[in-house]
Design an enzyme around this catalytic site. Structure first.
Site, PDB file in Angstrom:
ATOM      1  N   HIS A  19      15.799  -8.841 -11.477  1.00 29.96           N
ATOM      2  CA  HIS A  19      14.906 -10.221 -10.951  1.00 29.96           C
ATOM      3  C   HIS A  19      15.406 -11.189 -11.983  1.00 29.96           C
ATOM      4  O   HIS A  19      14.466 -11.284 -12.838  1.00 29.96           O
ATOM      5  CB  HIS A  19      13.575  -9.893 -10.910  1.00 29.96           C
ATOM      6  CG  HIS A  19      13.328  -8.806  -9.722  1.00 29.96           C
ATOM      7  ND1 HIS A  19      13.569  -7.529 -10.012  1.00 29.96           N
ATOM      8  CD2 HIS A  19      12.762  -8.845  -8.354  1.00 29.96           C
ATOM      9  CE1 HIS A  19      13.259  -6.866  -8.803  1.00 29.96           C
ATOM     10  NE2 HIS A  19      12.902  -7.757  -8.043  1.00 29.96           N
ATOM     11  N   HIS A  75      15.227 -15.061  -7.054  1.00 28.66           N
ATOM     12  CA  HIS A  75      14.049 -14.087  -7.103  1.00 28.66           C
ATOM     13  C   HIS A  75      14.714 -12.702  -7.509  1.00 28.66           C
ATOM     14  O   HIS A  75      14.380 -12.224  -8.518  1.00 28.66           O
ATOM     15  CB  HIS A  75      13.147 -13.857  -5.882  1.00 28.66           C
ATOM     16  CG  HIS A  75      12.238 -12.540  -6.060  1.00 28.66           C
ATOM     17  ND1 HIS A  75      10.891 -12.523  -6.886  1.00 28.66           N
ATOM     18  CD2 HIS A  75      12.569 -11.316  -5.720  1.00 28.66           C
ATOM     19  CE1 HIS A  75      10.371 -11.317  -6.600  1.00 28.66           C
ATOM     20  NE2 HIS A  75      11.485 -10.742  -6.071  1.00 28.66           N
ATOM     21  N   GLU A  81     -13.895  -1.679  -5.766  1.00 27.73           N
ATOM     22  CA  GLU A  81     -13.322  -0.178  -5.983  1.00 27.73           C
ATOM     23  C   GLU A  81     -12.234  -0.495  -6.686  1.00 27.73           C
ATOM     24  O   GLU A  81     -11.913   0.056  -7.721  1.00 27.73           O
ATOM     25  CB  GLU A  81     -13.415   0.593  -4.687  1.00 27.73           C
ATOM     26  CG  GLU A  81     -14.635   0.880  -4.215  1.00 27.73           C
ATOM     27  CD  GLU A  81     -15.101  -0.329  -3.237  1.00 27.73           C
ATOM     28  OE1 GLU A  81     -14.285  -1.253  -2.963  1.00 27.73           O
ATOM     29  OE2 GLU A  81     -16.311   0.000  -2.799  1.00 27.73           O
ATOM     30  N   HIS A 129     -17.627   7.046   6.867  1.00 32.11           N
ATOM     31  CA  HIS A 129     -17.983   7.354   5.456  1.00 32.11           C
ATOM     32  C   HIS A 129     -17.588   8.779   5.078  1.00 32.11           C
ATOM     33  O   HIS A 129     -17.822   9.342   3.906  1.00 32.11           O
ATOM     34  CB  HIS A 129     -19.306   7.369   5.046  1.00 32.11           C
ATOM     35  CG  HIS A 129     -19.818   5.731   5.057  1.00 32.11           C
ATOM     36  ND1 HIS A 129     -19.601   4.766   6.088  1.00 32.11           N
ATOM     37  CD2 HIS A 129     -20.671   5.225   4.117  1.00 32.11           C
ATOM     38  CE1 HIS A 129     -19.994   3.660   5.662  1.00 32.11           C
ATOM     39  NE2 HIS A 129     -20.749   3.751   4.287  1.00 32.11           N
TER      40      HIS A 129
HETATM   41  C1  LIG Z   1       1.801  -4.540  -4.391  1.00 33.09           C
HETATM   42  C2  LIG Z   1       3.238  -4.903  -4.202  1.00 33.09           C
HETATM   43  N1  LIG Z   1       3.695  -5.559  -2.871  1.00 33.09           N
HETATM   44  C3  LIG Z   1       4.798  -5.861  -2.975  1.00 33.09           C
HETATM   45  C4  LIG Z   1       5.680  -6.205  -4.101  1.00 33.09           C
HETATM   46  C5  LIG Z   1       7.228  -6.235  -3.679  1.00 33.09           C
HETATM   47  N2  LIG Z   1       7.301  -7.641  -4.447  1.00 33.09           N
HETATM   48  C6  LIG Z   1       7.943  -7.755  -5.980  1.00 33.09           C
HETATM   49  S1  LIG Z   1       8.282  -9.241  -6.228  1.00 33.09           S
HETATM   50  C7  LIG Z   1       7.435  -9.963  -4.900  1.00 33.09           C
HETATM   51  C8  LIG Z   1       7.339 -11.399  -4.831  1.00 33.09           C
HETATM   52  C9  LIG Z   1       6.355 -12.033  -5.772  1.00 33.09           C
HETATM   53  O1  LIG Z   1       6.695 -13.221  -5.793  1.00 33.09           O
HETATM   54  P1  LIG Z   1       5.934 -14.076  -7.098  1.00 33.09           P
HETATM   55  O2  LIG Z   1       4.957 -13.417  -7.603  1.00 33.09           O
HETATM   56  O3  LIG Z   1       5.828 -15.356  -6.930  1.00 33.09           O
HETATM   57  O4  LIG Z   1       7.356 -13.846  -7.991  1.00 33.09           O
HETATM   58  P2  LIG Z   1       8.566 -14.737  -8.148  1.00 33.09           P
HETATM   59  O5  LIG Z   1       9.376 -14.711  -6.677  1.00 33.09           O
HETATM   60  O6  LIG Z   1       8.115 -16.248  -8.314  1.00 33.09           O
HETATM   61  O7  LIG Z   1       9.348 -14.340  -9.321  1.00 33.09           O
HETATM   62  C10 LIG Z   1       7.129  -9.117  -3.892  1.00 33.09           C
HETATM   63  C11 LIG Z   1       6.740  -8.919  -2.397  1.00 33.09           C
HETATM   64  C12 LIG Z   1       5.344  -5.464  -5.111  1.00 33.09           C
HETATM   65  N3  LIG Z   1       6.007  -5.449  -6.228  1.00 33.09           N
HETATM   66  N4  LIG Z   1       3.957  -5.113  -5.404  1.00 33.09           N
END
Ligand SMILES: Cc1ncc(C[n+]2csc(CCOP(=O)(O)OP(=O)(O)O)c2C)c(N)n1
Ligand SMILES: [Mg+2]
Length: 665
Positions: free
Chosen positions: A29, A259, A408, A470
Site C-alpha cells: 500500500h 491505496h 466490550e 443472552h
Molecule cells: C476491520 C477492517 N476492515 C477492512 C479492512 C480492509 N481495508 C484495508 S485498508 C481499507 C481502507 C482504509 O481506508 P483509509 O484508512 O482511508 O486508508 P487510505 O486508503 O487512506 O490509505 C480497508 C477497507 C481492514 N484492514 N480492516
C-alpha cells in the site's frame, strides 16, 4: 510555509523506500506512506522520544500505526532511524515469508513495532490503552514514567465502530498525553470517503472531550506547531492532517488507485521525476540517511537521562519496577493460591463460579498490584470488583478498576494496549454471549500472545430468564477455535481457583474464564497441591469396576454427570466421570495421557449446555453428545435444562440405551 529541502528529502526517503519495496514485492500500500511521510518525518525527527538501540525502553514515547496497511511507513522509519532489526535487506524482503517486514506490522517481529495492526481501528484503541498505561504507571512511580502516546489513524480507523468506543473512553479518562494524527486524505478503497461517510470527525472528537486541531499534512512546520499545542491541551488531541494519498505520484495521487497496489514502473519513475529523487531503487543518499540516523541518536538522549534517574532509585523500587516489566508474578503468589485452595477444599462452598471467581480475585488482587480489573458495565454481574479496588478516573489514575462502559470491543482492545504497554495484567468482564462484541480484539490478544484475561459470566442457558439473546450456545466452541486462546470452564470453586492461577501464569497468551450465573455444588473436596486443571481434563471420579461408561463435561454440567454416574453405578453400570476445564491444555498433554484419560469404555457421552463442536476429541465420531442444537429460550433454569433434555436422567438413559446388549444384564 514550505518545507525546507532537508525536510522534503527526509520525507521523500520514506516515500521512495516504500515505493521501491512495494514495487519489488509486487504488493502493498504505497498511498499511505507517501501521504503521511511529512507527518512521520516531523514526529520521528523532532518529537518522538525513542532509542533504536533499546526499543523496549520503558519511558519511550509510543507510536502506533493504526492504519496498518501503511506498514512500509513504519518499516522505512525504523530502518532510517537505525533500528537494528529493520535492515535494508528487510526492506527489500518486504512481505516475503519469514521477513520481519510482514504485510502488516506484527508485534514481536521487530523492535519498534508496538502492536499488530491491520484490522482497522484496533491500533487506535490499543493506543488508548497505552496512554492509560502511561498514566497508571505515572500514578505508581511518579515522573519515572512520563511520556506521550501517538497514533496515526486513517479514514478507515475512524469509520470503524471501535473508534467511537475508544475515543469516548479516552475523552472520558482525559488522556491528555494521547495525540492522534488523522491521515485525512478523503480516500478509502472504494473511492472518495463521501461514498459512505459524511461525518464531521472534528465535531465528533470534540463532542467526546478531545482537543481538535487542523493542519496541512504536508507542511512540516505547521504539523510541528500543532503537536506543540496538543501537548498543552490538557485533553487528548486529534490533529486532522489534510493529506494527499500517494503524494508525489503524478497520475495516481489523490485517488484510490494509490491505496493498495504497486504504483507500477511508469508511475514510480514519474514520481521520481516529480519529487526530484534521482536515486536508483532502495538507495537513500548518504546525507539524507545521516540526517535520519542523527534524528535517531537525538531521540535517544532522553533514554540516557532516564537510565540515570532509574539507577538513582532505591533498590526496592527498582526491583519492583523490573519485576513488573518482566511480567513475573509477585513472590508468594503460588503459596497464597495453594493456601486458598486448601481452605476451599475444607469449606466446600456451593456457589456460582462467578462468585467463586470474585473470591479468588479477593486473594489475587490483594497480592498482585499489576492487576487492572474492569467490566463493560456488568460489574455486579461479572463479580469483577474486589474490596480493595478503587476506580480509575480522569485525573486520578491510582486506582485499579476501570468502568469500561458498554464498550466490550474497546475494553478488549484497551486491555491489549495495557498488556502491550507492560507492567500490567488486565482482566475485563462481560456476559459470554457478548464476547462476540469483543472478539476482533480478543483475536489480536491471541495473535500477539498477550496476557489478557476475559471474565465471561452467564455462560449458558443456565442464566435462565434473560433468554436466547443472552444465552451463549456457540461461543465456547468459537473461543476454543481461536489459536492460542485458553478457554476455561471451571466446574466448582476449586477449579475456578486453579483456572485463575493458570490464566495468570499464562504469560504468553490470553485466557477466557467462562463462569456460571447459577450455583454449582463443590466437587473437589480433597486438597491436592498440584494444579489439576493444568491437565485440561482429568478423571474426577473413577468407575466402581471396569468402566462401561465414561461421562465427560465442563463447568456446570460436571455436577450433572456426577449425578448421572450415581444413577448408573446404582444400576450396576461402572461409570467414570471426567471433568474438562480446558480443551486447549488437554490437547497439549502427551498422547499416552490423552489415550488413558479418554479410555476404552464402550460408551462415551459428553455433556455441555452448548453446541457439540469440538467434543469429538473425547467421544469420537460415534459418541453421544447431550447439549444444545439451536438457540436457548427464556425460562427458569430448571425448566430450561429439562426442556432441552440436559438432565442426569437423560444422560443415564442415553448410556443405558447405548450399552451393548451383553452389558445390560
Ligand atoms: C476491520 C477492517 N476492515 C477492512 C479492512 C480492509 N481495508 C484495508 S485498508 C481499507 C481502507 C482504509 O481506508 P483509509 O484508512 O482511508 O486508508 P487510505 O486508503 O487512506 O490509505 C480497508 C477497507 C481492514 N484492514 N480492516
Ligand atoms: Mg483515507
Amino acid at each position: 510555509m514550505a518545507n525546507s529541502p532537508k525536510q522534503d528529502k527526509m520525507a521523500n526517503a520514506i516515500r521512495f523506500l516504500s515505493i521501491d519495496a512495494i514495487e519489488k514485492a509486487k504488493s502493498g500500500h504505497p498511498g499511505l506512506p507517501m501521504g503521511a511521510a511529512d507527518i512521520a518525518t516531523v514526529l520521528f525527527s523532532r518529537f518522538l522520544s525513542y532509542d533504536p538501540k533499546k526499543p523496549d525502553w520503558p519511558n519511550r514515547d509510543r507510536f502506533v500505526l493504526s492504519a496498518g496497511h501503511g506498514s512500509m511507513l513504519l518499516y522505512a522509519l525504523l530502518y532510517l532511524t537505525g533500528y537494528e532489526d529493520i535492515t535494508l535487506q528487510q526492506i527489500k524482503d518486504f512481505r516475503q515469508l519469514g521477513a520481519k517486514t510482514a504485510g502488516h506490522p506484527e508485534y514481536g517481529a521487530a523492535g519498534g513495532i508496538e502492536t499488530t495492526t491491520g484490522p482497522l481501528g484496533q491500533g487506535l484503541a490499543n493506543a488508548v490503552g497505552m496512554a492509560l498505561g502511561e498514566r497508571l504507571m505515572n500514578a505508581r512511580f511518579g515522573d519515572l514514567i512520563s511520556h506521550y502516546t501517538y497514533a496515526l489513524a486513517g479514514d478507515g480507523c475512524l469509520m470503524e465502530g471501535l473508534s467511537q468506543e475508544a475515543v469516548a473512553l479516552a475523552g472520558h479518562l482525559c488522556l491528555s498525553r494521547l495525540i492522534v494524527f488523522w491521515d485525512d486524505n478523503n480516500i478509502t478503497i472504494d473511492g472518495a470517503v463521501s461514498l459512505a461517510d459524511n461525518s464531521d470527525q472534528a465535531a465528533r472528537f470534540a463532542a467526546c472531550g478531545w482537543n481538535v486541531l487542523r493542519v496541512d499534512g504536508h507542511d512540516q512546520d505547521e504539523i510541528a506547531a500543532a503537536i506543540e499545542q496538543a501537548k498543552q491541551a490538557g485533553k487528548p488531541s486529534l490533529i486532522a492532517c489534510k493529506t494527499t494519498i500517494g503524494f508525489g505520484a503524478p497520475n495516481k495521487a489523490g485517488t484510490s488507485a494509490a491505496h493498495g497496489a504497486p504504483l507500477g514502473a511508469g508511475e514510480a519513475a514519474a514520481a521520481r521525476k516529480a519529487l526530484g529523487w534521482a536515486e536508483p531503487p532502495f538507495l537513500v543518499p548518504q546525507d539524507i540517511l545521516d540526517n535520519w540516523r542523527l534524528a535517531g541518536l537525538n531521540a535517544a538522549k532522553a533514554r540516557v537521562e532516564w537510565d540515570k534517574k532509574f539507577a538513582a532509585l532505591d533498590i526496592d523500587t527498582r526491583a519492583e519496577f523490573e519485576r513488573l516489566m518482566r511480567g513475573d508474578l509477585p513472590p508468594g503468589f503460588a503459596e497464597a493460591m495453594s493456601a486458598y485452595k486448601q481452605k476451599l477444599c475444607e469449606e466446600a462452598p456451593g456457589c456460582a463460579t462467578r462468585q467463586s471467581s470474585q473470591q479468588v480475585l479477593e486473594v489475587v488482587n490483594a497480592l498482585v498490584p499489576e492487576i487492572i480489573g474492569g467490566s463493560a458495565d456488568l460489574t455486579g454481574s461479572n463479580n469483577t470488583k474486589t474490596a480493595s479496588m478503587r476506580d480509575i478516573s480522569a485525573g486520578d489514575y491510582s486506582g485499579s478498576y476501570l468502568h469500561y462502559g458498554i464498550r466490550e470491543h474497546a475494553m478488549a482492545a484497551v486491555m491489549n494496549g495495557l498488556a502491550l504497554y507492560g507492567g500490567f495484567i488486565p482482566y475485563g468482564g462481560t456476559f459470554l454471549c457478548f464476547s462476540d462484541y469483543a472478539r476482533p480484539a480478543m483475536r489480536l490478544s491471541s495473535l500477539m500472545k498477550l496476557r489478557v484475561i476475559y471474565v465471561m459470566t452467564h455462560d449458558s442457558i443456565g442464566l435462565g430468564e434473560d433468554g436466547p439473546t443472552h444465552q451463549p450456545v456457540e461461543h465456547l466452541a468459537a473461543l476454543r477455535a481461536m489459536p492460542g486462546h485458553l478457554l476455561f470452564r471451571p466446574a466448582d470453586a476449586v477449579e475456578t481457583a486453579e483456572c485463575w492461577e493458570l490464566a495468570l501464569q499464562s504469560r504468553h497468551g490470553p485466557a477466557t474464564l467462562a463462569l456460571t450465573r447459577q450455583n454449582v455444588p463443590a466437587l473437589r473436596k480433597d486438597y491436592e497441591a498440584d494444579n489439576i486443571c493444568a491437565l485440561g481434563a482429568y478423571e474426577l471420579q473413577t468407575a466402581g469396576d471396569e468402566a462401561r461408561v465414561t461421562l465427560f463435561a465442563s463447568g456446570s454440567e460436571v455436577a450433572l454427570i456426577v449425578e448421572a454416574r450415581a444413577i448408573l453405578e446404582q444400576e450396576g453400570i461402572p461409570t467414570r466421570v471426567v471433568s474438562v476445564p480446558c480443551f486447549e491444555l488437554f490437547d497439549k498433554q502427551p498422547q499416552s495421557y490423552k489415550q488413558a484419560l479418554i479410555g476404552s469404555s464402550p460408551v462415551k457421552i459428553a455433556v455441555e449446555a452448548a453446541v457439540k463442536q469440538g467434543w469429538e476429541r473425547f467421544i469420537g465420531a460415534d459418541g453421544i453428545f447431550i447439549g444444545m442444537e439451536g438457540f436457548g429460550a427464556s425460562g427458569a433454569i430448571e425448566a430450561l435444562y429439562k426442556h432441552f433434555g440436559i438432565t442426569a436422567a437423560a444422560v443415564a438413559a442415553a448410556a443405558r440405551a447405548a450399552l451393548p446388549a451383553e452389558d445390560e444384564a
